[in-house]
Motif scaffolding. Structure first.
Motif, PDB file in Angstrom:
ATOM      1  N   LYS A  23       0.888  -1.108   0.159  1.00 35.62           N
ATOM      2  CA  LYS A  23       0.023  -0.072  -0.100  1.00 35.62           C
ATOM      3  C   LYS A  23       0.605   1.354  -0.015  1.00 35.62           C
ATOM      4  O   LYS A  23       1.754   1.461   0.765  1.00 35.62           O
ATOM      5  CB  LYS A  23      -0.891   0.096   1.122  1.00 35.62           C
ATOM      6  CG  LYS A  23      -1.542   1.384   1.336  1.00 35.62           C
ATOM      7  CD  LYS A  23      -2.474   1.319   2.598  1.00 35.62           C
ATOM      8  CE  LYS A  23      -3.611   0.454   2.755  1.00 35.62           C
ATOM      9  NZ  LYS A  23      -4.691   0.608   3.869  1.00 35.62           N
TER      10      LYS A  23
ATOM     11  N   ARG B  90      -3.262   6.604  -9.717  1.00 33.55           N
ATOM     12  CA  ARG B  90      -3.824   5.560  -8.801  1.00 33.55           C
ATOM     13  C   ARG B  90      -3.468   4.238  -8.957  1.00 33.55           C
ATOM     14  O   ARG B  90      -3.804   3.187  -8.296  1.00 33.55           O
ATOM     15  CB  ARG B  90      -5.225   5.430  -8.778  1.00 33.55           C
ATOM     16  CG  ARG B  90      -6.089   7.046  -8.286  1.00 33.55           C
ATOM     17  CD  ARG B  90      -5.669   7.067  -6.713  1.00 33.55           C
ATOM     18  NE  ARG B  90      -6.323   8.254  -6.214  1.00 33.55           N
ATOM     19  CZ  ARG B  90      -7.033   8.380  -4.960  1.00 33.55           C
ATOM     20  NH1 ARG B  90      -6.799   7.188  -4.311  1.00 33.55           N
ATOM     21  NH2 ARG B  90      -7.417   9.507  -4.369  1.00 33.55           N
TER      22      ARG B  90
ATOM     23  N   GLU C 228      -3.452   5.434  -1.861  1.00 39.94           N
ATOM     24  CA  GLU C 228      -4.570   6.208  -0.825  1.00 39.94           C
ATOM     25  C   GLU C 228      -3.997   7.368  -0.807  1.00 39.94           C
ATOM     26  O   GLU C 228      -2.884   7.723  -0.784  1.00 39.94           O
ATOM     27  CB  GLU C 228      -5.076   5.158   0.084  1.00 39.94           C
ATOM     28  CG  GLU C 228      -5.659   4.126  -0.046  1.00 39.94           C
ATOM     29  CD  GLU C 228      -6.088   3.375   1.306  1.00 39.94           C
ATOM     30  OE1 GLU C 228      -5.642   3.967   2.487  1.00 39.94           O
ATOM     31  OE2 GLU C 228      -6.579   2.219   1.100  1.00 39.94           O
TER      32      GLU C 228
ATOM     33  N   ASP D 228      -9.077   9.749   0.068  1.00 48.66           N
ATOM     34  CA  ASP D 228      -9.384   8.584   0.903  1.00 48.66           C
ATOM     35  C   ASP D 228      -9.780   8.912   2.307  1.00 48.66           C
ATOM     36  O   ASP D 228     -10.275   8.405   2.993  1.00 48.66           O
ATOM     37  CB  ASP D 228      -8.607   7.515   0.561  1.00 48.66           C
ATOM     38  CG  ASP D 228      -8.294   7.067  -0.902  1.00 48.66           C
ATOM     39  OD1 ASP D 228      -9.408   6.563  -1.377  1.00 48.66           O
ATOM     40  OD2 ASP D 228      -7.440   7.585  -1.630  1.00 48.66           O
TER      41      ASP D 228
ATOM     42  N   ILE E 139       0.650   5.549   0.419  1.00 50.09           N
ATOM     43  CA  ILE E 139      -0.276   6.539   0.876  1.00 50.09           C
ATOM     44  C   ILE E 139       0.415   7.865   0.542  1.00 50.09           C
ATOM     45  O   ILE E 139       1.582   7.993   0.914  1.00 50.09           O
ATOM     46  CB  ILE E 139      -0.588   6.498   2.452  1.00 50.09           C
ATOM     47  CG1 ILE E 139      -1.703   5.418   2.628  1.00 50.09           C
ATOM     48  CG2 ILE E 139      -1.357   8.008   2.921  1.00 50.09           C
ATOM     49  CD1 ILE E 139      -2.085   5.245   4.005  1.00 50.09           C
TER      50      ILE E 139
END
Length: 329
Positions: A2, A25, A34, A56, A4
Protein backbone atom coordinates in the motif's frame (compact mmCIF):
# COMPACT_ATOMS: atom_id res chain seq x y z
CA UNK A 1 1.83 -3.19 -0.96
CA UNK A 2 0.00 0.00 0.00
CA UNK A 3 1.12 3.52 -0.92
CA UNK A 4 -0.33 6.52 0.88
CA UNK A 5 0.26 9.99 -0.55
CA UNK A 6 -0.05 12.52 2.25
CA UNK A 7 -0.77 16.19 1.58
CA UNK A 8 -0.48 18.76 4.40
CA UNK A 9 -2.88 21.60 3.59
CA UNK A 10 -3.75 25.01 5.00
CA UNK A 11 -6.40 27.02 3.14
CA UNK A 12 -5.70 25.36 -0.21
CA UNK A 13 -9.24 25.20 -1.65
CA UNK A 14 -8.06 26.57 -5.00
CA UNK A 15 -5.32 23.99 -5.64
CA UNK A 16 -5.99 20.91 -3.48
CA UNK A 17 -8.36 19.32 -6.02
CA UNK A 18 -5.80 19.60 -8.82
CA UNK A 19 -3.09 18.11 -6.58
CA UNK A 20 -5.28 15.14 -5.60
CA UNK A 21 -6.55 14.35 -9.09
CA UNK A 22 -3.02 14.43 -10.49
CA UNK A 23 -1.91 11.55 -8.23
CA UNK A 24 -1.66 8.28 -10.23
CA UNK A 25 -3.87 5.58 -8.75
CA UNK A 26 -2.22 2.67 -10.57
CA UNK A 27 1.51 2.16 -10.11
CA UNK A 28 3.49 -0.99 -10.96
CA UNK A 29 4.42 -2.89 -7.80
CA UNK A 30 1.74 -1.13 -5.73
CA UNK A 31 -1.57 -2.82 -4.92
CA UNK A 32 -3.37 0.22 -3.51
CA UNK A 33 -2.82 3.97 -3.71
CA UNK A 34 -4.63 6.14 -1.16
CA UNK A 35 -4.60 9.88 -0.50
CA UNK A 36 -4.44 11.37 2.99
CA UNK A 37 -5.03 15.11 3.43
CA UNK A 38 -3.83 16.66 6.68
CA UNK A 39 -5.95 19.74 7.32
CA UNK A 40 -3.82 22.14 9.35
CA UNK A 41 -6.67 24.25 10.71
CA UNK A 42 -8.01 25.52 7.39
CA UNK A 43 -10.73 28.17 7.55
CA UNK A 44 -11.85 27.83 3.92
CA UNK A 45 -13.38 24.94 1.92
CA UNK A 46 -10.16 22.88 1.77
CA UNK A 47 -11.65 19.81 3.48
CA UNK A 48 -14.85 19.79 1.41
CA UNK A 49 -12.98 20.27 -1.85
CA UNK A 50 -10.50 17.51 -0.90
CA UNK A 51 -13.33 15.05 -0.23
CA UNK A 52 -15.02 15.91 -3.51
CA UNK A 53 -11.71 15.48 -5.37
CA UNK A 54 -11.31 11.92 -4.09
CA UNK A 55 -9.24 12.07 -0.92
CA UNK A 56 -9.50 8.70 0.84
CA UNK A 57 -8.67 10.01 4.30
CA UNK A 58 -8.88 13.43 6.00
CA UNK A 59 -6.92 14.10 9.19
CA UNK A 60 -8.09 17.34 10.78
CA UNK A 61 -5.78 19.08 13.24
CA UNK A 62 -7.55 20.87 16.12
CA UNK A 63 -5.87 24.16 15.16
CA UNK A 64 -3.07 25.47 12.98
CA UNK A 65 -0.02 23.59 14.30
CA UNK A 66 2.45 24.37 11.51
CA UNK A 67 3.86 22.40 8.61
CA UNK A 68 6.33 20.29 10.63
CA UNK A 69 3.73 19.03 13.10
CA UNK A 70 1.15 18.47 10.39
CA UNK A 71 3.74 16.41 8.49
CA UNK A 72 4.50 14.33 11.60
CA UNK A 73 0.81 13.77 12.29
CA UNK A 74 0.37 12.62 8.69
CA UNK A 75 3.25 10.16 8.98
CA UNK A 76 1.76 8.64 12.14
CA UNK A 77 -1.70 8.41 10.57
CA UNK A 78 -0.30 6.84 7.40
CA UNK A 79 1.51 4.21 9.45
CA UNK A 80 -1.67 3.53 11.41
CA UNK A 81 -3.51 3.05 8.12
CA UNK A 82 -1.01 0.36 7.15
CA UNK A 83 1.08 2.22 4.58
CA UNK A 84 4.14 0.37 3.29
CA UNK A 85 5.37 3.49 1.48
CA UNK A 86 4.49 7.11 2.25
CA UNK A 87 4.88 9.91 -0.29
CA UNK A 88 4.68 13.50 0.90
CA UNK A 89 3.74 16.24 -1.55
CA UNK A 90 2.47 19.83 -1.39
CA UNK A 91 -1.14 20.94 -1.62
CA UNK A 92 -0.29 23.75 -4.04
CA UNK A 93 0.52 21.16 -6.74
CA UNK A 94 4.12 22.40 -6.92
CA UNK A 95 5.52 18.94 -7.67
CA UNK A 96 4.74 16.81 -10.70
CA UNK A 97 2.69 13.85 -9.43
CA UNK A 98 3.57 11.82 -12.54
CA UNK A 99 7.04 11.40 -10.98
CA UNK A 100 5.69 9.43 -8.00
CA UNK A 101 6.50 6.05 -9.64
CA UNK A 102 10.10 7.17 -10.17
CA UNK A 103 10.23 8.53 -6.62
CA UNK A 104 9.28 5.21 -5.02
CA UNK A 105 11.35 3.00 -7.37
CA UNK A 106 14.49 2.96 -5.13
CA UNK A 107 12.30 1.83 -2.21
CA UNK A 108 10.67 -0.92 -4.27
CA UNK A 109 14.12 -2.04 -5.41
CA UNK A 110 15.36 -1.94 -1.78
CA UNK A 111 18.27 0.38 -2.61
CA UNK A 112 17.04 3.16 -0.32
CA UNK A 113 14.47 3.78 2.42
CA UNK A 114 14.10 7.52 1.88
CA UNK A 115 14.00 9.20 -1.53
CA UNK A 116 14.04 12.97 -2.02
CA UNK A 117 12.79 14.50 -5.24
CA UNK A 118 15.48 16.82 -6.64
CA UNK A 119 13.98 19.78 -8.47
CA UNK A 120 15.75 21.40 -11.45
CA UNK A 121 16.64 24.47 -9.38
CA UNK A 122 18.58 26.25 -12.11
CA UNK A 123 15.63 25.93 -14.51
CA UNK A 124 12.87 27.21 -12.21
CA UNK A 125 12.00 30.67 -13.52
CA UNK A 126 10.12 31.73 -10.37
CA UNK A 127 13.33 31.36 -8.30
CA UNK A 128 15.50 34.49 -8.21
CA UNK A 129 19.30 34.13 -8.65
CA UNK A 130 19.68 34.82 -4.91
CA UNK A 131 17.21 32.09 -3.98
CA UNK A 132 18.92 29.61 -6.28
CA UNK A 133 22.29 30.41 -4.71
CA UNK A 134 20.87 30.07 -1.19
CA UNK A 135 19.21 26.76 -2.13
CA UNK A 136 22.57 25.37 -3.26
CA UNK A 137 24.35 26.73 -0.17
CA UNK A 138 21.70 25.37 2.20
CA UNK A 139 21.78 21.93 0.58
CA UNK A 140 25.59 21.89 0.86
CA UNK A 141 25.41 22.74 4.58
CA UNK A 142 22.84 19.97 5.15
CA UNK A 143 25.04 17.49 3.28
CA UNK A 144 27.95 18.34 5.57
CA UNK A 145 25.81 18.09 8.72
CA UNK A 146 24.10 14.84 7.70
CA UNK A 147 26.89 13.05 5.85
CA UNK A 148 24.55 12.46 2.91
CA UNK A 149 24.54 13.46 -0.76
CA UNK A 150 21.11 15.03 -1.25
CA UNK A 151 21.29 17.87 -3.82
CA UNK A 152 17.91 19.48 -2.99
CA UNK A 153 17.51 19.39 0.80
CA UNK A 154 14.49 21.77 1.03
CA UNK A 155 12.41 19.66 -1.37
CA UNK A 156 9.17 18.46 0.23
CA UNK A 157 8.49 15.83 -2.46
CA UNK A 158 9.67 12.66 -0.75
CA UNK A 159 9.04 8.96 -0.34
CA UNK A 160 9.54 7.01 2.89
CA UNK A 161 9.62 3.30 3.45
CA UNK A 162 7.54 2.21 6.41
CA UNK A 163 10.47 1.43 8.73
CA UNK A 164 12.25 4.68 7.91
CA UNK A 165 9.13 6.77 8.48
CA UNK A 166 8.63 5.24 11.92
CA UNK A 167 12.19 6.10 12.94
CA UNK A 168 11.90 9.81 12.15
CA UNK A 169 10.94 12.13 15.01
CA UNK A 170 10.51 15.78 14.04
CA UNK A 171 11.04 18.20 16.94
CA UNK A 172 11.19 21.41 14.95
CA UNK A 173 7.92 23.35 14.58
CA UNK A 174 8.91 25.26 11.43
CA UNK A 175 9.70 22.76 8.69
CA UNK A 176 10.58 19.08 8.51
CA UNK A 177 12.67 19.05 5.32
CA UNK A 178 16.13 19.84 6.69
CA UNK A 179 15.70 18.09 10.03
CA UNK A 180 14.61 14.75 8.60
CA UNK A 181 17.61 14.59 6.27
CA UNK A 182 20.06 15.25 9.11
CA UNK A 183 18.24 12.74 11.31
CA UNK A 184 18.27 10.08 8.62
CA UNK A 185 21.95 10.66 7.92
CA UNK A 186 22.88 10.39 11.60
CA UNK A 187 20.72 7.26 11.99
CA UNK A 188 22.32 5.69 8.90
CA UNK A 189 19.02 5.28 7.08
CA UNK A 190 19.76 4.60 3.38
CA UNK A 191 18.77 7.69 1.41
CA UNK A 192 18.97 8.84 -2.19
CA UNK A 193 17.40 11.35 -4.58
CA UNK A 194 15.85 11.24 -8.03
CA UNK A 195 15.20 14.12 -10.45
CA UNK A 196 11.59 15.31 -10.49
CA UNK A 197 9.66 17.92 -12.40
CA UNK A 198 7.75 20.91 -11.07
CA UNK A 199 4.52 22.55 -12.15
CA UNK A 200 3.86 26.20 -12.76
CA UNK A 201 3.89 28.26 -9.55
CA UNK A 202 0.35 29.28 -8.60
CA UNK A 203 1.17 31.39 -5.54
CA UNK A 204 4.20 32.50 -3.47
CA UNK A 205 5.28 30.36 -0.54
CA UNK A 206 3.41 31.00 2.70
CA UNK A 207 5.95 29.17 4.85
CA UNK A 208 8.12 32.26 5.34
CA UNK A 209 7.61 35.99 4.84
CA UNK A 210 10.96 36.76 3.24
CA UNK A 211 14.37 35.39 2.32
CA UNK A 212 15.96 36.67 5.52
CA UNK A 213 13.43 34.82 7.68
CA UNK A 214 13.91 31.64 5.65
CA UNK A 215 17.70 31.75 5.96
CA UNK A 216 17.60 32.57 9.68
CA UNK A 217 15.13 29.84 10.56
CA UNK A 218 16.87 27.26 8.39
CA UNK A 219 20.24 28.04 9.99
CA UNK A 220 18.74 27.68 13.46
CA UNK A 221 17.15 24.38 12.49
CA UNK A 222 20.36 22.93 11.07
CA UNK A 223 22.40 24.02 14.10
CA UNK A 224 19.84 22.73 16.59
CA UNK A 225 19.42 19.33 14.97
CA UNK A 226 23.19 18.91 14.56
CA UNK A 227 23.72 19.69 18.26
CA UNK A 228 21.01 17.20 19.25
CA UNK A 229 22.23 14.32 17.08
CA UNK A 230 26.00 15.01 17.07
CA UNK A 231 26.75 16.67 20.44
CA UNK A 232 30.30 15.36 20.84
CA UNK A 233 31.67 16.78 17.54
CA UNK A 234 29.89 20.11 18.15
CA UNK A 235 30.86 20.74 21.77
CA UNK A 236 34.38 19.36 21.41
CA UNK A 237 34.93 21.60 18.38
CA UNK A 238 33.80 24.66 20.34
CA UNK A 239 35.93 23.54 23.30
CA UNK A 240 38.94 23.33 20.99
CA UNK A 241 38.36 26.95 19.94
CA UNK A 242 38.87 27.98 23.58
CA UNK A 243 41.66 25.50 24.31
CA UNK A 244 43.89 26.44 21.36
CA UNK A 245 44.54 30.09 22.37
CA UNK A 246 44.97 28.91 25.97
CA UNK A 247 47.75 26.55 24.93
CA UNK A 248 49.33 29.32 22.84
CA UNK A 249 49.25 31.67 25.85
CA UNK A 250 50.82 29.02 28.07
CA UNK A 251 53.51 28.33 25.48
CA UNK A 252 54.21 32.05 25.15
CA UNK A 253 54.58 32.37 28.92
CA UNK A 254 56.94 29.40 29.14
CA UNK A 255 59.14 30.79 26.38
CA UNK A 256 59.34 34.16 28.12
CA UNK A 257 59.89 32.48 31.48
CA UNK A 258 62.80 30.44 30.13
CA UNK A 259 64.22 33.67 28.73
CA UNK A 260 64.03 35.23 32.21
CA UNK A 261 61.15 37.57 31.38
CA UNK A 262 58.20 35.64 32.78
CA UNK A 263 57.41 37.83 35.76
CA UNK A 264 55.64 40.50 33.75
CA UNK A 265 53.45 38.11 31.80
CA UNK A 266 51.48 36.37 34.54
CA UNK A 267 48.32 37.70 32.94
CA UNK A 268 48.91 35.24 30.11
CA UNK A 269 48.54 32.40 32.62
CA UNK A 270 45.35 33.95 34.03
CA UNK A 271 43.84 34.25 30.55
CA UNK A 272 44.93 30.70 29.70
CA UNK A 273 43.39 29.34 32.89
CA UNK A 274 40.07 31.04 32.10
CA UNK A 275 40.05 29.70 28.54
CA UNK A 276 40.95 26.19 29.69
CA UNK A 277 38.16 26.33 32.26
CA UNK A 278 35.67 27.24 29.53
CA UNK A 279 37.04 24.45 27.34
CA UNK A 280 36.65 21.93 30.18
CA UNK A 281 33.07 23.02 30.86
CA UNK A 282 32.15 22.73 27.16
CA UNK A 283 33.72 19.26 26.98
CA UNK A 284 31.72 18.18 30.04
CA UNK A 285 28.54 19.57 28.50
CA UNK A 286 29.31 17.63 25.32
CA UNK A 287 29.65 14.37 27.27
CA UNK A 288 26.38 14.98 29.12
CA UNK A 289 24.63 15.90 25.86
CA UNK A 290 25.92 12.69 24.29
CA UNK A 291 24.48 10.66 27.18
CA UNK A 292 21.13 12.44 26.72
CA UNK A 293 21.31 11.75 22.98
CA UNK A 294 21.83 8.03 23.70
CA UNK A 295 18.74 8.03 25.93
CA UNK A 296 16.78 9.89 23.25
CA UNK A 297 17.81 7.27 20.71
CA UNK A 298 16.40 4.51 22.93
CA UNK A 299 13.11 6.41 23.33
CA UNK A 300 12.88 6.95 19.58
CA UNK A 301 13.42 3.22 19.00
CA UNK A 302 10.58 2.45 21.42
CA UNK A 303 8.36 5.00 19.64
CA UNK A 304 9.22 3.47 16.25
CA UNK A 305 8.24 -0.01 17.43
CA UNK A 306 4.92 1.31 18.76
CA UNK A 307 4.18 3.09 15.48
CA UNK A 308 4.91 -0.06 13.49
CA UNK A 309 2.54 -2.04 15.71
CA UNK A 310 -0.40 0.36 15.30
CA UNK A 311 -2.07 -1.34 12.30
CA UNK A 312 -1.94 -4.68 14.13
CA UNK A 313 -3.36 -3.04 17.24
CA UNK A 314 -6.23 -1.53 15.22
CA UNK A 315 -6.91 -4.90 13.60
CA UNK A 316 -6.95 -6.62 17.00
CA UNK A 317 -9.36 -3.96 18.33
CA UNK A 318 -11.72 -4.53 15.41
CA UNK A 319 -11.59 -8.29 15.93
CA UNK A 320 -12.33 -7.91 19.66
CA UNK A 321 -15.24 -5.58 18.87
CA UNK A 322 -16.68 -8.14 16.44
CA UNK A 323 -16.33 -10.94 19.01
CA UNK A 324 -18.05 -8.86 21.70
CA UNK A 325 -20.86 -8.00 19.29
CA UNK A 326 -21.32 -11.65 18.41
CA UNK A 327 -21.38 -12.66 22.09
CA UNK A 328 -23.93 -9.96 22.85
CA UNK A 329 -26.13 -11.19 20.04
Amino acid sequence: MKLIVQIPALNEEETIATAIRAIPRKIPGIEAVEVLVIDDGSTDRTVKVAREAGADHILRMPSNVGLARAFSAGIEESLALGADIIVNTDADNQYCADDIPALITPILERTAQIVVGARPITEIESFSPLKKALQRLGSWVVRQASGTDIPDAPSGFRAYARDAAARLCVINTYTYTLETIIQAGRKRIPMTSVPVGVNEVTRPSRLFRGMREYVTRSAKTILRVFVIYAPIPFFFSVAAIFALPALIAIGRFLVLYMAGDGGGHVQSLVLAAALLAMSTVLSAVGILADMIAANRSLLEDIRARELLRMPQSRSDSVKRAKILSADAA
